[in-house]
Design a protein around this motif. Structure first.
Motif, short mmCIF file in Angstrom:
data_model
loop_
_atom_site.label_atom_id
_atom_site.label_comp_id
_atom_site.label_asym_id
_atom_site.label_seq_id
_atom_site.Cartn_x
_atom_site.Cartn_y
_atom_site.Cartn_z
N ILE A 83 0.84 -1.20 0.00
CA ILE A 83 0.00 0.00 0.00
C ILE A 83 0.88 1.25 0.00
N GLY A 84 1.95 1.23 0.80
CA GLY A 84 2.90 2.35 0.77
C GLY A 84 3.54 2.51 -0.60
N GLY A 85 3.88 1.37 -1.23
CA GLY A 85 4.45 1.43 -2.58
C GLY A 85 3.51 2.07 -3.57
N LEU A 86 2.22 1.77 -3.46
CA LEU A 86 1.22 2.36 -4.34
C LEU A 86 1.15 3.87 -4.12
N LEU A 87 1.16 4.30 -2.86
CA LEU A 87 1.13 5.74 -2.56
C LEU A 87 2.36 6.44 -3.14
N GLY A 88 3.52 5.80 -3.02
CA GLY A 88 4.74 6.36 -3.59
C GLY A 88 4.67 6.47 -5.09
N ALA A 89 4.14 5.44 -5.75
CA ALA A 89 4.02 5.45 -7.21
C ALA A 89 3.07 6.54 -7.68
N LEU A 90 2.00 6.77 -6.91
CA LEU A 90 1.03 7.81 -7.29
C LEU A 90 1.61 9.21 -7.11
N LYS A 102 17.43 13.35 -9.82
CA LYS A 102 18.37 13.22 -8.70
C LYS A 102 17.77 13.77 -7.41
N GLY A 103 17.08 14.89 -7.52
CA GLY A 103 16.46 15.49 -6.33
C GLY A 103 15.42 14.57 -5.70
N THR A 104 14.67 13.86 -6.54
CA THR A 104 13.67 12.91 -6.03
C THR A 104 14.34 11.77 -5.28
N LEU A 105 15.44 11.24 -5.85
CA LEU A 105 16.16 10.15 -5.17
C LEU A 105 16.71 10.61 -3.83
N LEU A 106 17.23 11.84 -3.78
CA LEU A 106 17.78 12.35 -2.53
C LEU A 106 16.68 12.55 -1.48
N LEU A 107 15.57 13.13 -1.89
CA LEU A 107 14.45 13.30 -0.95
C LEU A 107 13.95 11.96 -0.44
N ASN A 108 13.97 10.96 -1.30
CA ASN A 108 13.43 9.64 -0.94
C ASN A 108 14.19 9.01 0.22
N LEU A 136 4.77 1.01 6.23
CA LEU A 136 4.06 1.85 5.27
C LEU A 136 5.02 2.86 4.64
N ILE A 137 5.83 3.50 5.49
CA ILE A 137 6.75 4.55 5.00
C ILE A 137 7.84 3.96 4.11
N ILE A 138 8.37 2.79 4.48
CA ILE A 138 9.40 2.19 3.62
C ILE A 138 8.77 1.71 2.32
N GLY A 139 7.48 1.41 2.34
CA GLY A 139 6.77 1.11 1.10
C GLY A 139 6.69 2.33 0.19
N VAL A 140 6.41 3.50 0.78
CA VAL A 140 6.41 4.75 0.00
C VAL A 140 7.77 4.96 -0.63
N ASN A 141 8.83 4.74 0.15
CA ASN A 141 10.20 4.87 -0.35
C ASN A 141 10.41 3.97 -1.58
N SER A 142 9.96 2.73 -1.49
CA SER A 142 10.16 1.78 -2.60
C SER A 142 9.32 2.16 -3.81
N ILE A 144 8.46 5.17 -4.77
CA ILE A 144 9.14 6.29 -5.44
C ILE A 144 10.41 5.80 -6.15
N ALA A 145 11.18 4.96 -5.45
CA ALA A 145 12.46 4.51 -5.98
C ALA A 145 12.32 3.73 -7.28
N LEU A 146 11.32 2.85 -7.37
CA LEU A 146 11.19 1.99 -8.55
C LEU A 146 10.72 2.76 -9.78
N SER A 147 10.34 4.03 -9.61
CA SER A 147 10.04 4.88 -10.76
C SER A 147 11.18 5.85 -11.03
#
Length: 517
Positions: A83-90, A102-108, A136-142, A144-147
Motif C-alpha cells: 500500500i505504501g508502494g502504491l502511494l509512492g508510485a502515485l 536526482k532530487g527525487t532520489l535524494l528526498l526519498n 508503510l513509509i518504507i513502502g512509500v520509499n520503494s 518512489i524509488a522503482l520509478s
C-alpha cells in the motif's frame, strides 16, 4: 519489426566512466537495494515479531492476543508495504517534475531513514503501531524509488549501454533480497534479542547514497528539456560520458525537445488519451502486470516445505534457501552483461516462456513428491530454474522498457501508471494467492503458467526491439501499430498539439505551421 538505427561504431568504443558507474551503483543502492531488502527481511524474524505483538498486547490489555487479531496484525504488517508502494508510485510524477530525477532520489532517502528509526525503536517503545507505520513509509520509499531510479539511469546513459546500466536496478533488488536472507540467519541478526537491528540496517544504504549522489550530475535530458538549462546539460553529459565534445548527444536531445517544444509535461489523463503512445502504454501495463503476476512471489510459499519433504534438517534449511537469493543475483548480473548483445525482447520472451515450462514441471513434481523419495530434489531444482528464468529478463527489463518506450514529456506519467500497476498486482498476489493455493493446492502454479504464456505471446507479437535506439527511433517503431504517421518535423508538432485541450488553438497553430513549411 524495425531494425536499430543510428548504430555508431564509435559509441561502442566509448568507455564507461566512473561517474556513470557511481550514479548507477549508488543510485540503485539507496533505492532498489532497499526495496529488495524489504521483500525478504521480515521472513526471518516473523515469529519474534508475532511474539512481540502478543507481549505488547498483554502488557496493555492484560490478556493474550486473540488468534484472529494476531493474524490480522501480521497480515497488515506485511501487506501495508505494498500500500505504501502504491502511494509512492502515485506521488512520484509530481515530485519528479518539481525536484528532478536526482532530487527525487535524494528526498526519498528521508523516507528510508524515518522508516528505519520507527522499525528499530518500535520494540523498545512497546509499540507495534510504529512497526506498521514504518512498513508503510518504507513502502512509500520503494514506490518512489522503482520509478525515479530507472528514469534517472535511462536518461543519463548512452543508448548502446542503456540496458546494461538499467539492469543495476534489477541486480541491486536481488542483492537486497540476498542480504536480507543472510542477515536474518540465526548466527547474525535472526535472534529474538537482535531482530530489530535488521531494520536498523535500512539506514546504511540511504546514508551512503546521501554521501555520494549530491556530487553527481542531474539528468541532462531533464536539465535541457524541462529546465531549459543547456549549459548544465552539457556539463552533465561531459561528466557522465567522460569527453568534452558532447554535441552529438545534445543534438539528439534537442531533436526530442523540438518535437515537444509546445507541449507541457503530459498528465496521466493526457497519456491515457494520446493515440501516439497507446500501444506503448498497453505494452508497459501488460509487462508490469506479468512482472508481478508471473508467480515468483508464490514460490517462497513452497520452498521450505519442499526442503522439509526432501529430508533436510530444519536447522539447515535457512542456509539452503540462501541459494535462491544467490541464483537471483547471479542471473540478474548475467542478464545485465548480455542484454546489449541479445536485446530486451528476446530476454523477456525467453524468461516468461522458461518460467511457464519450469512451473509446469514443478506442478508435475509436486504431485509425485509423496511417491518417489528423490522427487523433492527435482522440485527444488525447478524452483531455482523458475527464479533464474525470472531474473534473466522479466525481473528487471520492464523497468528499463518503461523509460525507453516514452519520450520526455510522457515519461513521468508513464512511470506513475507502471508503478501503480506494479503495486496493485503485488497486493493482489499477496491477497489472492493463499485462496488460490487452498483451492488448487499444487495445481496453483498452472495459473502462473497461463500468465507467463500469454505475456510471452503478447511481447512476441507487439514489442519491437529497443536496444541501441534513440527514444525518437523507438517512437517511430510504434507509429504503424498506433496507426499514426511516423514522426516527421511537421506531423510531430501536430501530434504534440493534439494533446492540448484548446481545439481552436490547435487548428490555428497547425495552419500556421503548415504554411511555414
Amino acid at each position: 519489426m524495425d531494425k536499430p538505427k543510428n548504430d555508431h561504431p564509435a559509441d561502442h568504443k566509448q568507455p564507461i566512466t566512473a561517474c556513470l558507474l557511481s550514479a548507477a551503483f549508488f543510485g540503485a543502492l539507496g533505492s532498489s537495494f532497499i526495496y529488495g531488502y524489504n521483500l525478504s527481511v521480515v521472513n526471518a524474524p516473523a515469529l519474534f515479531i508475532k511474539a512481540f505483538y502478543n507481549t505488547t498486547w498483554i502488557e496493555r490489555y492484560g490478556e493474550p492476543l486473540a488468534a484472529e487479531t494476531a493474524t490480522l496484525l501480521w497480515s497488515v504488517t506485511v501487506s501495508i508495504f505494498a500500500i505504501g508502494g502504491l502511494l509512492g508510485a502515485l506521488a512520484v510524477s509530481i515530485i519528479l517534475k518539481v525536484l528532478g530525477r536526482k532530487g527525487t532520489l535524494l528526498l526519498n532517502n528521508s523516507f528510508a531513514l524515518i522508516a528505519a528509526l520507527l522499525l528499530t525503536l518500535g520494540d523498545r517503545a512497546k509499540s507495534f503501531e510504529m512497526l506498521i507505520i514504518g512498513r508503510l513509509i518504507i513502502g512509500v520509499n520503494s514506490g518512489i524509488a522503482l520509478s525515479a531510479l530507472p528514469m534517472y539511469l535511462g536518461e543519463i546513459t548512452p543508448r548502446h549501454i542503456r540496458g546494461s546500466i538499467g539492469q543495476f536496478n534489477s541486480i541491486l533488488i536481488c542483492l537486497g533480497v540476498f542480504t536480507g536472507q543472510v542477515l536474518g540467519l540465526p548466527e547474525l541478526l535472526g535472534q529474538e534479542s537482535r531482530w530489530s537491528y535488521l531494520f536498523s540496517f535500512l539506514a546504511l544504504p540511504a546514508i551512503l547514497q546521501l554521501c555520494v549522489l549530491p556530487f553527481l550530475p542531474e539528468s541532462p535530458r531533464y536539465l535541457l528539456i524541462e529546465r531549459r538549462d543547456e549549459a548544465g546539460a552539457e556539463r552533465a553529459f561531459q561528466r557522465f560520458l567522460g569527453k568534452k565534445d558532447v554535441s552529438q548527444e545534445l543534438e539528439e536531445v534537442h531533436a526530442e525537445a523540438r518535437a515537444q517544444e509546445n507541449q507541457h509535461m503530459a498528465s496521466v489523463l493526457q497519456l491515457l488519451r494520446s493515440p501516439a503512445v497507446r500501444w506503448q502504454l498497453i505494452t508497459i501495463i501488460i509487462t508490469m502486470a506479468c512482472y508481478q503476476l508471473c508467480g515468483l512471489n508464490a514460490i517462497w510459499y513452497y520452498t521450505n516445505g519442499i526442503l522439509r519433504d526432501a529430508g533436510f534438517p530444519e536447522n539447515i534449511i535457512p542456509y539452503i534457501t540462501l541459494t535462491t537469493g544467490a541464483i537471483e543475483t547471479l542471473a540478474a548480473i548475467i542478464s545485465g552483461l548480455v542484454i546489449e548483445r541479445i536485446g530486451r525482447r528476446p530476454l523477456l520472451i525467453f524468461g516468461f516462456s522458461a518460467m511457464a515450462v519450469f512451473f509446469s514441471l514443478l506442478t508435475v513434481f509436486l504431485n509425485f513428491q509423496d511417491r518417489l523419495s528423490w522427487m523433492p530434489y527435482l522440485s527444488y531444482i525447478s524452483i531455482l530454474a523458475v527464479i533464474a528464468s525470472f531474473c534473466s529478463g522479466p525481473g528487471g527489463i520492464p523497468f528499463v522498457l518503461t523509460g525507453e518506450l516514452f519520450e520526455q514529456s510522457y515519461r513521468p506519467a508513464a512511470f506513475m501508471i507502471a508503478g501503480t500497476v506494479n503495486w496493485l498486482a503485488n497486493f493482489a498476489v499477496g491477497l489472492l494467492f493463499p485462496f488460490i493455493q487452498e483451492t488448487l493446492q499444487s495445481f496453483a502454479f498452472l495459473v502462473f503458467v497461463v500468465v507467463c504464456v500469454l505475456g510471452a505471446i503478447y511481447l512476441f507479437v507487439v514489442l519491437p526491439e529497443t536496444k541501441n535506439k534513440t527514444f525518437m527511433d523507438i517512437s517511430k517503431s510504434f507509429a504503424k501499430i498506433n496507426k499514426i504517421p511516423a514522426p516527421s518535423p511537421s506531423n510531430e508538432m501536430e501530434l504534440v498539439l493534439s494533446t492540448k485541450p484548446d481545439m481552436n488553438g490547435i487548428v490555428q497553430d497547425i495552419v500556421k505551421m503548415e504554411s511555414s513549411f
